[in-house]
Design a protein around this motif. Structure first.
Motif, PDB file in Angstrom:
ATOM      1  N   GLN A 178       0.846  -1.203   0.000  1.00 20.60           N
ATOM      2  CA  GLN A 178       0.000   0.000   0.000  1.00 20.60           C
ATOM      3  C   GLN A 178       0.879   1.249   0.000  1.00 20.60           C
ATOM      4  O   GLN A 178       1.111   1.873   1.035  1.00 20.60           O
ATOM      5  CB  GLN A 178      -0.938  -0.019   1.210  1.00 20.60           C
ATOM      6  N   ASP A 179       1.396   1.576  -1.169  1.00 22.20           N
ATOM      7  CA  ASP A 179       2.231   2.766  -1.322  1.00 22.20           C
ATOM      8  C   ASP A 179       2.153   3.187  -2.779  1.00 22.20           C
ATOM      9  O   ASP A 179       2.421   2.384  -3.680  1.00 22.20           O
ATOM     10  CB  ASP A 179       3.675   2.449  -0.928  1.00 22.20           C
ATOM     11  N   GLU A 180       1.796   4.431  -3.010  1.00 22.82           N
ATOM     12  CA  GLU A 180       1.665   4.918  -4.384  1.00 22.82           C
ATOM     13  C   GLU A 180       2.954   4.760  -5.174  1.00 22.82           C
ATOM     14  O   GLU A 180       2.937   4.614  -6.404  1.00 22.82           O
ATOM     15  CB  GLU A 180       1.236   6.381  -4.372  1.00 22.82           C
ATOM     16  N   SER A 202     -15.334   9.343  -3.585  1.00 20.56           N
ATOM     17  CA  SER A 202     -14.473   9.719  -4.715  1.00 20.56           C
ATOM     18  C   SER A 202     -15.013  10.929  -5.471  1.00 20.56           C
ATOM     19  O   SER A 202     -14.274  11.563  -6.234  1.00 20.56           O
ATOM     20  CB  SER A 202     -14.314   8.535  -5.673  1.00 20.56           C
ATOM     21  N   SER A 227       0.253   5.175 -13.127  1.00 19.70           N
ATOM     22  CA  SER A 227      -0.950   5.658 -12.449  1.00 19.70           C
ATOM     23  C   SER A 227      -2.108   5.892 -13.420  1.00 19.70           C
ATOM     24  O   SER A 227      -3.276   5.684 -13.056  1.00 19.70           O
ATOM     25  CB  SER A 227      -0.644   6.941 -11.674  1.00 19.70           C
ATOM     26  N   ARG A 242      -5.697   4.126 -12.811  1.00 17.93           N
ATOM     27  CA  ARG A 242      -6.928   4.902 -12.626  1.00 17.93           C
ATOM     28  C   ARG A 242      -8.026   4.450 -13.593  1.00 17.93           C
ATOM     29  O   ARG A 242      -9.191   4.366 -13.227  1.00 17.93           O
ATOM     30  CB  ARG A 242      -6.646   6.391 -12.821  1.00 17.93           C
ATOM     31  N   TRP A 252      -7.545   8.913  -3.618  1.00 23.61           N
ATOM     32  CA  TRP A 252      -6.615   8.800  -4.760  1.00 23.61           C
ATOM     33  C   TRP A 252      -7.375   8.712  -6.082  1.00 23.61           C
ATOM     34  O   TRP A 252      -6.985   9.329  -7.060  1.00 23.61           O
ATOM     35  CB  TRP A 252      -5.722   7.577  -4.576  1.00 23.61           C
ATOM     36  N   LEU A 253      -8.476   7.974  -6.094  1.00 22.75           N
ATOM     37  CA  LEU A 253      -9.252   7.820  -7.327  1.00 22.75           C
ATOM     38  C   LEU A 253     -10.011   9.094  -7.676  1.00 22.75           C
ATOM     39  O   LEU A 253     -10.303   9.334  -8.841  1.00 22.75           O
ATOM     40  CB  LEU A 253     -10.220   6.646  -7.200  1.00 22.75           C
ATOM     41  N   TRP A 275      -8.270   5.941   1.669  1.00 26.44           N
ATOM     42  CA  TRP A 275      -7.087   6.329   0.882  1.00 26.44           C
ATOM     43  C   TRP A 275      -7.379   6.169  -0.606  1.00 26.44           C
ATOM     44  O   TRP A 275      -7.107   7.054  -1.408  1.00 26.44           O
ATOM     45  CB  TRP A 275      -5.887   5.472   1.282  1.00 26.44           C
ATOM     46  N   TRP A 276      -7.996   5.035  -0.975  1.00 27.07           N
ATOM     47  CA  TRP A 276      -8.295   4.794  -2.388  1.00 27.07           C
ATOM     48  C   TRP A 276      -9.389   5.724  -2.898  1.00 27.07           C
ATOM     49  O   TRP A 276      -9.352   6.180  -4.042  1.00 27.07           O
ATOM     50  CB  TRP A 276      -8.671   3.323  -2.615  1.00 27.07           C
ATOM     51  N   THR A 326      -7.103   1.959   4.131  1.00 21.43           N
ATOM     52  CA  THR A 326      -6.896   1.943   2.684  1.00 21.43           C
ATOM     53  C   THR A 326      -8.185   2.238   1.932  1.00 21.43           C
ATOM     54  O   THR A 326      -8.155   2.693   0.787  1.00 21.43           O
ATOM     55  CB  THR A 326      -6.351   0.577   2.220  1.00 21.43           C
ATOM     56  N   ALA A 334       3.262   4.414  -9.206  1.00 28.67           N
ATOM     57  CA  ALA A 334       3.148   5.795  -9.687  1.00 28.67           C
ATOM     58  C   ALA A 334       3.485   5.912 -11.169  1.00 28.67           C
ATOM     59  O   ALA A 334       2.907   6.742 -11.886  1.00 28.67           O
ATOM     60  CB  ALA A 334       4.049   6.712  -8.858  1.00 28.67           C
TER      61      ALA A 334
END
Length: 236
Positions: free
Chosen positions: A105-107, A217, A114, A118, A235-236, A231-232, A228, A111
């Motif tokens: 669990q780390d971008e 989101s 990405s 996505r 991020w999304l 977090w997702w 997480t 990255a």
């Protein structure tokens, strides 16, 4: 998925997901949900798993033996918290089949891919009209989702964390609308100071956890839990 998918793209290999082992005896009763997305991976067929369970002696033996090999010669990689993203991003494995085990669990693990991640993890549009209308509203105003994990959860975040985050948002956003999600929102909604700004607790009949994930989101800003899930959503 994101970490392993990026690695498959990096190495030009096909990705397979074991959708059984990680969910056996899961304390949160989680189930496999990636089949709701347009992911680029195949499920491991019956009989192709390394072992019948994660605690099976065969699984433990394979994991232990691989520790003695040079990293690029291993076929099994268990996440090391002290090594960082380079344990995957700089890996050039020689084995035809490699197995990854961990949270990853780390971008930084994905990255470099990405955009692809996505697209593949685009959340399915809810069928519930009320949820869609809420999403439209959150997209067009200064919505701030706040996610709480407080029941049956280790390392529960203090309300002080959330209050400091709310204060920081109020300093940066002129007219925030706070939207509360999680397993316990009534108590925090009464105890936290939202500076007289609007607070929304969506109270529809949820179809499943995808409704929360999709709505979060759609929000413009985020105050995430140590989870997480939120977090997702951010991020999304």
């Amino acid at each position: 998925y994101a970490a392993s998918r990026a690695m498959a793209l990096r190495l030009k290999r096909k990705l397979y997901l074991d959708t059984v082992l990680g969910y056996q005896n899961d304390s949160f009763s989680r189930q496999y949900r990636l089949d709701r997305f347009k992911i680029m991976a195949s499920e491991v067929a019956e009989g192709q798993s390394l072992a019948p369970s994660l605690k099976h002696p065969k699984h433990k033996l394979i994991r232990a033996i691989n520790r003695f090999f040079p990293r690029d010669s291993r076929s099994y990689f268990s996440e090391r918290w002290d090594l960082g993203a380079s344990q995957l991003t700089e890996l050039k494995p020689k084995a035809n089949r490699i197995t990854l085990h961990g949270y990853w669990q780390d971008e930084a693990y994905f990255a470099d891919y990405s955009d692809e991640i996505r697209r593949e993890l685009t959340l399915p549009l809810p069928s519930n009209i009320e949820i869609k209308q809420l999403g439209d509203r959150y997209r067009t105003n200064e919505s701030v989702f706040i996610h709480f994990r407080r029941i049956n959860y280790n390392h529960v975040l203090s309300l002080d964390y959330y209050q400091r985050a709310i204060d920081a948002i109020c300093e940066r956003v002129s007219e925030p609308e706070f939207v509360l999600f999680g397993d316990s929102v009534e108590e925090p909604s009464r105890q936290l100071d939202f500076r007289s700004h609007k607070v929304d607790l969506p109270s529809f009949e949820r179809e499943d956890e995808f409704s929360d994930l999709w709505l979060m989101s759609q929000c413009r800003h985020a105050i995430i839990a140590n989870s997480t899930f939120s977090w997702w959503a951010a991020w999304l």
